[in-house]
Write a protein that holds these residues in place. Structure first.
Motif, PDB file in Angstrom:
ATOM      1  N   LEU A   1      25.445  -3.172 -14.124  1.00  0.00           N
ATOM      2  CA  LEU A   1      23.999  -2.978 -14.312  1.00  0.00           C
ATOM      3  C   LEU A   1      23.335  -4.231 -14.723  1.00  0.00           C
ATOM      4  N   LYS A   2      24.155  -5.188 -15.324  1.00  0.00           N
ATOM      5  CA  LYS A   2      23.551  -6.664 -15.464  1.00  0.00           C
ATOM      6  C   LYS A   2      23.240  -7.249 -14.112  1.00  0.00           C
ATOM      7  N   LEU A   3      24.286  -6.940 -13.362  1.00  0.00           N
ATOM      8  CA  LEU A   3      24.244  -7.563 -12.023  1.00  0.00           C
ATOM      9  C   LEU A   3      23.036  -7.024 -11.351  1.00  0.00           C
ATOM     10  N   GLN A   4      22.893  -5.771 -11.137  1.00  0.00           N
ATOM     11  CA  GLN A   4      21.662  -5.338 -10.488  1.00  0.00           C
ATOM     12  C   GLN A   4      20.506  -5.774 -11.238  1.00  0.00           C
ATOM     13  N   LYS A   5      20.315  -5.911 -12.590  1.00  0.00           N
ATOM     14  CA  LYS A   5      19.151  -6.396 -13.093  1.00  0.00           C
ATOM     15  C   LYS A   5      18.872  -7.890 -12.362  1.00  0.00           C
ATOM     16  N   VAL A   6      19.935  -8.893 -12.236  1.00  0.00           N
ATOM     17  CA  VAL A   6      19.687 -10.136 -11.839  1.00  0.00           C
ATOM     18  C   VAL A   6      19.212  -9.909 -10.205  1.00  0.00           C
ATOM     19  N   LEU A   7      20.048  -8.982  -9.255  1.00  0.00           N
ATOM     20  CA  LEU A   7      19.532  -8.706  -7.878  1.00  0.00           C
ATOM     21  C   LEU A   7      18.227  -8.353  -7.959  1.00  0.00           C
ATOM     22  N   TYR A   8      17.901  -7.415  -8.967  1.00  0.00           N
ATOM     23  CA  TYR A   8      16.354  -6.709  -8.794  1.00  0.00           C
ATOM     24  C   TYR A   8      15.489  -7.800  -9.262  1.00  0.00           C
ATOM     25  N   ASP A   9      15.508  -8.769 -10.023  1.00  0.00           N
ATOM     26  CA  ASP A   9      14.733  -9.944 -10.087  1.00  0.00           C
ATOM     27  C   ASP A   9      14.921 -10.780  -8.950  1.00  0.00           C
ATOM     28  N   ILE A  10      15.656 -10.917  -8.337  1.00  0.00           N
ATOM     29  CA  ILE A  10      15.611 -11.962  -7.151  1.00  0.00           C
ATOM     30  C   ILE A  10      14.928 -11.075  -6.038  1.00  0.00           C
ATOM     31  N   ARG A  11      15.063  -9.951  -5.883  1.00  0.00           N
ATOM     32  CA  ARG A  11      14.452  -9.373  -4.793  1.00  0.00           C
ATOM     33  C   ARG A  11      12.614  -9.278  -5.258  1.00  0.00           C
ATOM     34  N   GLN A  12      12.283  -9.422  -6.266  1.00  0.00           N
ATOM     35  CA  GLN A  12      11.100  -9.360  -6.976  1.00  0.00           C
ATOM     36  C   GLN A  12      10.384 -11.095  -6.570  1.00  0.00           C
ATOM     37  N   GLU A  13      11.336 -11.959  -6.640  1.00  0.00           N
ATOM     38  CA  GLU A  13      10.953 -13.154  -6.507  1.00  0.00           C
ATOM     39  C   GLU A  13      10.501 -13.586  -5.030  1.00  0.00           C
ATOM     40  N   LYS A  14       9.142 -14.631  -4.951  1.00  0.00           N
ATOM     41  CA  LYS A  14       8.521 -14.781  -3.707  1.00  0.00           C
ATOM     42  C   LYS A  14       8.684 -16.477  -3.540  1.00  0.00           C
ATOM     43  N   ASP A  15       9.249 -17.402  -4.417  1.00  0.00           N
ATOM     44  CA  ASP A  15       9.366 -18.582  -4.008  1.00  0.00           C
ATOM     45  C   ASP A  15      10.665 -18.726  -3.632  1.00  0.00           C
ATOM     46  N   ALA A  16      11.008 -19.507  -2.470  1.00  0.00           N
ATOM     47  CA  ALA A  16      12.188 -19.905  -1.926  1.00  0.00           C
ATOM     48  C   ALA A  16      13.011 -20.626  -2.727  1.00  0.00           C
ATOM     49  N   LYS A  17      12.567 -21.742  -3.459  1.00  0.00           N
ATOM     50  CA  LYS A  17      13.532 -22.490  -4.064  1.00  0.00           C
ATOM     51  C   LYS A  17      13.986 -21.629  -5.187  1.00  0.00           C
ATOM     52  N   GLN A  18      13.031 -20.916  -6.145  1.00  0.00           N
ATOM     53  CA  GLN A  18      13.654 -19.852  -7.096  1.00  0.00           C
ATOM     54  C   GLN A  18      14.532 -19.012  -6.512  1.00  0.00           C
ATOM     55  N   ILE A  19      14.296 -18.567  -5.265  1.00  0.00           N
ATOM     56  CA  ILE A  19      15.312 -17.654  -5.060  1.00  0.00           C
ATOM     57  C   ILE A  19      16.816 -18.286  -4.826  1.00  0.00           C
TER      58      ILE A  19
ATOM     59  N   ILE B   1      14.294 -22.212 -13.727  1.00  0.00           N
ATOM     60  CA  ILE B   1      14.610 -21.000 -13.267  1.00  0.00           C
ATOM     61  C   ILE B   1      13.473 -19.731 -13.995  1.00  0.00           C
ATOM     62  N   ARG B   2      12.620 -19.384 -13.453  1.00  0.00           N
ATOM     63  CA  ARG B   2      11.631 -18.285 -14.242  1.00  0.00           C
ATOM     64  C   ARG B   2      12.091 -16.982 -13.729  1.00  0.00           C
ATOM     65  N   ALA B   3      12.515 -16.048 -14.569  1.00  0.00           N
ATOM     66  CA  ALA B   3      12.778 -14.802 -14.432  1.00  0.00           C
ATOM     67  C   ALA B   3      11.246 -14.015 -14.100  1.00  0.00           C
ATOM     68  N   CYS B   4      11.500 -13.160 -13.363  1.00  0.00           N
ATOM     69  CA  CYS B   4      10.182 -12.174 -12.857  1.00  0.00           C
ATOM     70  C   CYS B   4       9.800 -11.347 -14.106  1.00  0.00           C
ATOM     71  N   LYS B   5       8.653 -10.680 -14.131  1.00  0.00           N
ATOM     72  CA  LYS B   5       8.239  -9.702 -15.201  1.00  0.00           C
ATOM     73  C   LYS B   5       8.804  -8.622 -14.965  1.00  0.00           C
ATOM     74  N   ASN B   6       8.920  -8.067 -13.753  1.00  0.00           N
ATOM     75  CA  ASN B   6       9.715  -6.764 -13.611  1.00  0.00           C
ATOM     76  C   ASN B   6      10.915  -6.370 -14.488  1.00  0.00           C
ATOM     77  N   LEU B   7      11.096  -5.118 -15.313  1.00  0.00           N
ATOM     78  CA  LEU B   7      11.971  -4.871 -16.009  1.00  0.00           C
ATOM     79  C   LEU B   7      12.934  -4.032 -15.235  1.00  0.00           C
ATOM     80  N   TYR B   8      14.345  -4.285 -15.074  1.00  0.00           N
ATOM     81  CA  TYR B   8      15.215  -3.358 -14.115  1.00  0.00           C
ATOM     82  C   TYR B   8      15.319  -2.041 -15.174  1.00  0.00           C
ATOM     83  N   GLU B   9      15.425  -2.347 -16.405  1.00  0.00           N
ATOM     84  CA  GLU B   9      15.953  -1.300 -17.195  1.00  0.00           C
ATOM     85  C   GLU B   9      15.028  -0.181 -17.450  1.00  0.00           C
TER      86      GLU B   9
END
Length: 777
Positions: free
Chosen positions: A459-477, A550-558
């Protein structure tokens, strides 16, 4: 005894707990030998009286959002039951027979016309079919029942699979099969082979096609008494007649007037109308195929309010969840509809809709059945001989059937609830005294099993992947992917493959674990740890600056995914846990409410499970398990200790080193084991850092308040936890020296550490005080 045993109504209010509160010489009733937990009433508590019972009711802490579901379900059941009473009315056998006869007559006319009949008379239509489709069984009418009972006693006239089988046997044996007047099985030779096929195709044609059309010609009565005469038995009565020849069934007696009659005779009276008939011949009800057809029609009429009840409940569930899904997914256009997950709003195969259906159908049945009893009493002016018949005629059988089906679907959850109620009740009534609270008291909680640790890591891994999918900036990704790879190697997978890649497989594993485990409290623990997990923390001293960028996105996977993909922990539950956690962070930090919110967004994020638990995992592992690995030092000792906490080496079936890290990072750090090479819980806390102590104390308070007290009412256990921590504090106070002024750098470092420990000790004091408030509140 005072207090009530609370049985939760939803998946979000579970009674049993995966948290293990270990207390010496205390063991749960019926628990495994290696599981010690809970707490018995103290000597000061009132003991259980022999006549004492557990009062079961809905838990007062059910969230308002969940209560609304059940209010709507109950209201729907009440509304549709009123509709049933006022509009559907009484179940009428007379009306059923009349409707069945009309439909049968119409059907016979249609079939006869399809075979060339041009008249409008039912008698003529029956004669037409009788002349075209004769069967051999009619040659033994007198031997098998005569004109009135032949269609019932001759199995060749039964519209069932067994009737078809005997029709085929007659063609191949030249024998008719049925019963005598006493219900005994009987076989009678067919006098003439005129209607017996000469070859296999002819035999099958007579046995199947001609047999089926002959039954149609008989279903509306004979040509002499068309529409009202003796028809054929329906599938239900025919089946009962067939099984009545079995030895055990044949000996059954039933009451008829003032005597007992055999079961087969009772069936005959049902068929010819003498059992259901009254002295008025116009009201005689013959229980034949036409009446069975009418009964199905009556049940269908009764099903209207039942179906309406179902539609209201499922419609409300669908609309409410769909609106929530649209809001949480931030759907702004038709194009965004692809973000919706149907599993989150379709009213199928989840605990909430199953329980809502049970509630609505149960209310419907209760109201409707009560109304039926009242109407029967009024009609008969009391409970007398006619009460039972009128009561049965007023019952909505469709509603009863739906409630039975709902209970069957809900049986797994109901069984879980009662099991948890029993265990909680048994735990509450253990007749034992207070344990001796000293440094040897072990407190173990926030620990996950092997499978549960895999689920949490996934679940933690999916939370990270979910955050990456929400990211728009290429460097952040790119930075996030780099951190995730490093994190997976060090903290999640290693060489063990600890995480589950496929997201659907994760939730399938959750469902399987919920089925296999004793309770679902471990999923609440996972929810807490998942919400507190903030990725992109430094994994080593060299990553500090890099991780700050590194900035985490605001979307909350949980909340946006986890809360919708399983049926136990709702978003309301997660909010309650996090709110309590933030509250206790602020309480122990002397922060105002606004500051608490800020802490939750910044400082508390680094305190949470992801960062500090990861950083201290090796040290804690050595502290707890290192004593079992004499002769190992440094990295080898750390690896062995982590593997031990993970259940052993991979080759031995455990999770290995990464697994140990996962369990500790998953919230199992509060493990205090006394004895060889181990330390107390409190010493373990202060040997890490003040932030870590603050975090774990907040978790402990959240667990005690939200779970032990609100769900269990276990103030005794909370009191014992508080006493053990208080005693540990007293021991530690003797070991922490007063910090004096000094000039030496080494001495300053030592005093800095001592000051850190003193700060941790202050957190423990506040934690103890809060626990005392909870225990005595």
């Amino acid at each position: 005894m005072t207090g009530k045993l609370a049985v939760p109504a939803t998946a979000s209010e579970e009674l049993q707990l995966r948290y293990d509160i270990i207390i010496p010489d205390r063991q749960l009733l019926d628990a495994p030998a290696d599981y010690v937990g809970g707490a018995a009433p103290t000597a000061s508590e009132e003991q259980t009286r022999p006549d004492e019972i557990a009062e079961i009711h809905f838990d007062e802490y059910i969230p308002a959002t969940d209560r609304l579901d059940y209010v709507i379900a109950a209201s729907s059941g009440l509304l549709t039951a009123a509709l049933d009473v006022l509009w559907v009315g009484e179940f009428s056998l007379t009306g059923a027979q009349a409707w069945g006869r009309e439909e049968a007559n119409s059907f016979v006319m249609k079939v006869a016309r399809s075979k060339g009949y041009r008249g409008n008379d039912l008698s003529g239509a029956i004669r037409k079919l009788e002349s075209l489709f004769k069967i051999a069984n009619d040659q033994v009418t007198s031997e098998l029942g005569g004109s009135l009972q032949h269609h019932l006693r001759d199995f060749g006239h039964h519209p069932t699979a067994i009737g078809l089988l005997f029709s085929i046997l007659t063609q191949f044996t030249g024998v008719g099969f049925g019963t005598d007047t006493q219900g005994n099985f009987k076989s009678v030779p067919i006098p003439s082979d005129e209607l017996i096929g000469k070859n296999l195709p002819e035999k099958l044609f007579f046995a199947v096609v001609v047999w089926a059309f002959h039954l149609i010609s008989d279903m509306a009565g004979s040509s002499q008494s068309a529409g009202a005469g003796t028809g054929i038995p329906g599938p239900l009565l025919a089946f009962l007649k067939e099984v009545s020849t079995l030895p055990v069934i044949k000996d059954i007696k039933t009451k008829y007037k003032d005597s007992d009659i055999p079961f087969s005779v009772w069936l005959s009276k049902l068929f010819n109308g003498t059992y259901l008939g009254i002295e008025d011949k116009d009201k005689i009800i013959k229980f034949d195929l036409r009446t069975e057809m009418g009964i199905l029609h009556e049940i269908g009429r009764q099903a209207v309010p039942v179906i309406l009840n179902e539609c209201i409940v499922k419609g409300f569930y669908f609309i409410r969840r769909l609106c929530s899904e649209i809001r949480e997914r931030e759907i702004q256009s038709i194009k965004d509809l692809g973000k919706l997950d149907p599993e989150n709003f379709l009213p199928f195969k989840n605990r909430t809709i199953v329980r809502m259906t049970t509630v609505s159908s149960g209310v419907f049945m209760a109201v409707e059945t009560s109304s039926a009893a009242v109407r029967a009493v009024i009609k008969n002016k009391g409970i007398n001989a006619g009460f039972a018949q009128d009561f049965l005629l007023n019952i909505n059988y469709s509603g009863i059937g739906r409630f039975v089906i709902a209970c069957a679907a809900d049986s797994k959850y109901i069984a879980e609830d009662f099991k948890k109620a029993y265990i909680a009740f048994a735990e509450k009534h253990q007749n034992t005294g207070n344990p001796e609270i000293d440094g040897a008291l072990s407190i173990k909680f926030l620990q996950l099993s092997k499978n549960q640790a895999v689920i949490l890591s996934s679940l933690k891994l999916q939370k990270v992947l979910y955050d990456i999918r929400q990211e728009k900036d290429a460097k952040q990704i790119a930075s996030k992917h780099e951190w995730m790879s490093d994190w997976r190697e060090k903290a999640v997978d290693g060489d063990t493959g600890l995480s589950i890649e496929d997201e659907a497989a994760i939730y399938q594993s959750i469902r399987a674990e919920l089925t296999d485990s004793l309770d679902s409290s471990w999923l609440y623990l996972c929810a807490l740890e998942l919400a507190l997990f903030k990725p992109y923390f430094p994994l080593n001293s060299e990553q500090g600056k890099q991780c700050k960028t590194i900035r985490a996105c605001k979307n909350l996977y949980e909340k946006e995914v986890f809360g919708h993909r399983q049926d136990v922990v709702t978003n309301s539950d997660t909010d309650a846990l996090i709110t309590a956690y933030k509250k206790y962070i602020g309480t122990m930090s002397n922060r105002t409410r606004k500051t608490v919110i800020a802490v939750a967004a910044t400082a508390a994020a680094t305190i949470a499970t992801g960062g500090l638990a990861w950083a201290f995992a090796p040290g804690i592992a050595v502290t707890i398990a290192g004593g079992t690995f004499a002769g190992l030092h440094g990295a080898a000792l750390t690896s062995a200790s982590l593997a031990a906490l993970g259940g052993g080496a991979i080759t031995a079936g455990g999770l290995g080193m990464a697994g140990g890290t996962a369990i500790i990072a998953g919230g199992g750090a509060l493990l205090g084991i006394t004895g060889s090479g181990a330390v107390t819980l409190t010493r373990l806390l202060v040997s890490t850092s003040k932030e870590y102590t603050l975090n774990e104390c907040a978790k402990l308070l959240t667990f005690c308040n939200e779970v032990l007290i609100k769900q269990y009412g276990k103030k005794t256990v909370v009191k014992e936890i508080q006493a053990s921590i208080e005693q540990g504090i007293q021991l530690l106070e003797k070991e922490i020296p007063i910090v004096d002024e000094c000039t030496d750098n080494a001495e300053k470092e030592r005093k800095k550490i001592e000051k850190e420990k003193a700060e941790s000790l202050r957190y423990l004091h506040k934690c103890s005080a809060e626990l005392l408030k909870l225990a005595e509140g």
